[in-house]
Scaffold this active site. Structure first.
Site, PDB file in Angstrom:
ATOM      1  N   ASP A  29       0.793  -1.248   0.000  1.00 53.55           N
ATOM      2  CA  ASP A  29       0.000   0.000   0.000  1.00 53.55           C
ATOM      3  C   ASP A  29       0.821   1.293   0.000  1.00 53.55           C
ATOM      4  O   ASP A  29       0.459   2.270   0.680  1.00 53.55           O
ATOM      5  CB  ASP A  29      -0.959   0.015   1.202  1.00 53.55           C
ATOM      6  N   GLU A  77      -4.590  -0.820  -1.331  1.00 58.17           N
ATOM      7  CA  GLU A  77      -5.903  -0.855  -0.687  1.00 58.17           C
ATOM      8  C   GLU A  77      -6.844   0.069  -1.455  1.00 58.17           C
ATOM      9  O   GLU A  77      -6.459   1.197  -1.797  1.00 58.17           O
ATOM     10  CB  GLU A  77      -5.798  -0.382   0.775  1.00 58.17           C
ATOM     11  N   LYS A 134      -6.710  -4.874  -3.037  1.00 60.52           N
ATOM     12  CA  LYS A 134      -7.365  -5.491  -1.881  1.00 60.52           C
ATOM     13  C   LYS A 134      -8.371  -4.516  -1.270  1.00 60.52           C
ATOM     14  O   LYS A 134      -8.093  -3.319  -1.172  1.00 60.52           O
ATOM     15  CB  LYS A 134      -6.314  -5.914  -0.850  1.00 60.52           C
ATOM     16  N   LYS A 137      -7.678  -4.506   5.003  1.00 60.34           N
ATOM     17  CA  LYS A 137      -6.356  -4.185   5.535  1.00 60.34           C
ATOM     18  C   LYS A 137      -5.362  -5.308   5.229  1.00 60.34           C
ATOM     19  O   LYS A 137      -4.211  -5.062   4.891  1.00 60.34           O
ATOM     20  CB  LYS A 137      -6.441  -3.939   7.045  1.00 60.34           C
ATOM     21  N   VAL A 162       3.121   0.347   4.253  1.00 61.72           N
ATOM     22  CA  VAL A 162       2.415   1.126   5.270  1.00 61.72           C
ATOM     23  C   VAL A 162       0.993   0.607   5.468  1.00 61.72           C
ATOM     24  O   VAL A 162       0.410   0.030   4.555  1.00 61.72           O
ATOM     25  CB  VAL A 162       2.365   2.619   4.862  1.00 61.72           C
ATOM     26  N   THR A 163       0.452   0.847   6.684  1.00 61.89           N
ATOM     27  CA  THR A 163       1.135   1.328   7.865  1.00 61.89           C
ATOM     28  C   THR A 163       1.489   0.147   8.771  1.00 61.89           C
ATOM     29  O   THR A 163       0.824  -0.889   8.727  1.00 61.89           O
ATOM     30  CB  THR A 163       0.280   2.343   8.660  1.00 61.89           C
ATOM     31  N   CYS A 167      -2.165  -2.133   7.948  1.00 60.02           N
ATOM     32  CA  CYS A 167      -2.122  -3.110   6.851  1.00 60.02           C
ATOM     33  C   CYS A 167      -0.914  -4.041   6.914  1.00 60.02           C
ATOM     34  O   CYS A 167      -1.004  -5.204   6.512  1.00 60.02           O
ATOM     35  CB  CYS A 167      -2.202  -2.393   5.511  1.00 60.02           C
ATOM     36  N   GLN A 207       7.935 -12.978  22.060  1.00 60.66           N
ATOM     37  CA  GLN A 207       7.557 -14.378  22.323  1.00 60.66           C
ATOM     38  C   GLN A 207       8.245 -15.330  21.333  1.00 60.66           C
ATOM     39  O   GLN A 207       7.628 -16.250  20.800  1.00 60.66           O
ATOM     40  CB  GLN A 207       6.040 -14.557  22.259  1.00 60.66           C
TER      41      GLN A 207
HETATM   42  N1  TIU Z   1      -2.691   0.478   4.264  1.00 61.33           N
HETATM   43  C1  TIU Z   1      -3.125   0.793   5.482  1.00 61.33           C
HETATM   44  O1  TIU Z   1      -2.404   0.654   6.456  1.00 61.33           O
HETATM   45  N2  TIU Z   1      -4.396   1.356   5.570  1.00 61.33           N
HETATM   46  C2  TIU Z   1      -4.798   2.220   6.570  1.00 61.33           C
HETATM   47  O2  TIU Z   1      -5.926   2.656   6.594  1.00 61.33           O
HETATM   48  N3  TIU Z   1      -3.854   2.565   7.502  1.00 61.33           N
HETATM   49  C3  TIU Z   1      -3.995   3.471   8.518  1.00 61.33           C
HETATM   50  O3  TIU Z   1      -3.074   3.560   9.334  1.00 61.33           O
HETATM   51  N4  TIU Z   1      -5.077   4.210   8.600  1.00 61.33           N
END
Ligand code: TIU
Length: 238
Positions: A29, A77, A134, A137, A162-163, A167, A207
């Site tokens: 993403d 996304e 996709k 997330k 990200v992030t 995701c 862990q």
């Molecule tokens: N790709 C992804 O992480 N989508 C999000 O909406 N991330 C946020 O941190 N909002």
């Protein structure tokens, strides 16, 4: 039997070992909608400039992956123009004036085919690199990613994008449950929340590596350079 190349990367909680032939670089993403003003990330109240530090190290990893012929898969996304694949609960996110599907400076927010939905220029996929669209997330939910990786006998994933806690984390959890061994590259993933980034990475490696491994991209690049002594060889049988 042919020898297989094994690469060993210093990582947390322990060294991560992978075979390039069965490994993919996953770039999650890296879209304008998350990294540039006027997109989905900003509509959620975030400072999108915080994610841009990931671009330079990710460019280095992409170049190295392409140089050794690693499978590279990008994800985006986003939703269909009629929003039929967007759950109502997700549509409620963000400022009322700037929600998924609304017009923005980069086109309709988080909609497939719009300029803002596409990957930033610095990390543009090459023609032969699959791009997985996709709606959620996780990169495995409602996509053919698992099938694509299976066709290529991929069992290890180098995870970037990200992030970190949204995701990337969701995808690593999905991948872990499907049996993939994930190495998350700490400087190639980013969050709007530095504290979530740090804790998100710690959660993956805690862990004994409950979800996977965490390393710096410089350690991966050093391991991929034979002169740095990172490569190992072993016989072809397992
Ligand atoms: N790709 C992804 O992480 N989508 C999000 O909406 N991330 C946020 O941190 N909002």
């Amino acid at each position: 039997m042919a020898q297989e190349q094994l690469v060993r990367v210093p990582a947390r909680p322990s060294a991560y070992t992978f075979e390039p032939a069965t490994t993919a670089l996953l770039v999650i993403d890296m879209q304008r909608d998350f990294l540039e003003p006027g997109g989905f990330g900003e509509s959620l109240g975030n400072d999108v400039t915080l994610l841009r530090r990931t671009i330079a190290p990710l460019r280095g990893v992409l170049a190295a992956a392409r140089a050794i012929g690693l499978t590279v898969v990008h994800t985006r996304e986003g939703h269909l123009p009629d929003l039929s694949d967007c759950p109502p609960a997700k549509l409620q996110r963000g400022a009322p004036s700037r929600r998924i599907g609304d017009p923005g400076p980069n086109g309709r927010i988080l909609i497939r085919g719009e300029y803002g939905h596409d990957i930033v220029d610095e990390l543009a996929p090459t023609a032969d690199e699959p791009v997985i669209d996709k709606p959620g997330k996780g990169a495995f939910y409602a996509t053919d990613l698992d099938g694509l990786l299976g066709e290529r006998s991929i069992t290890s994933l180098l995870v970037t994008g990200v992030t970190t806690e949204v995701c990337v984390h969701t995808t690593v959890r999905e991948a872990n449950d499907r049996g993939y061994e994930c190495l998350v590259l700490a400087d190639c993933v980013g969050s709007y929340f530095p504290q979530f980034h740090a804790v998100g990475l710690a959660m993956i490696a805690a862990q004994g590596g409950i979800f996977g491994w965490v390393a710096e991209s410089a350690d991966l690049l050093a391991a991929l350079t034979p002169s740095a002594g990172g490569g190992e060889r072993r016989g072809g049988s397992r």
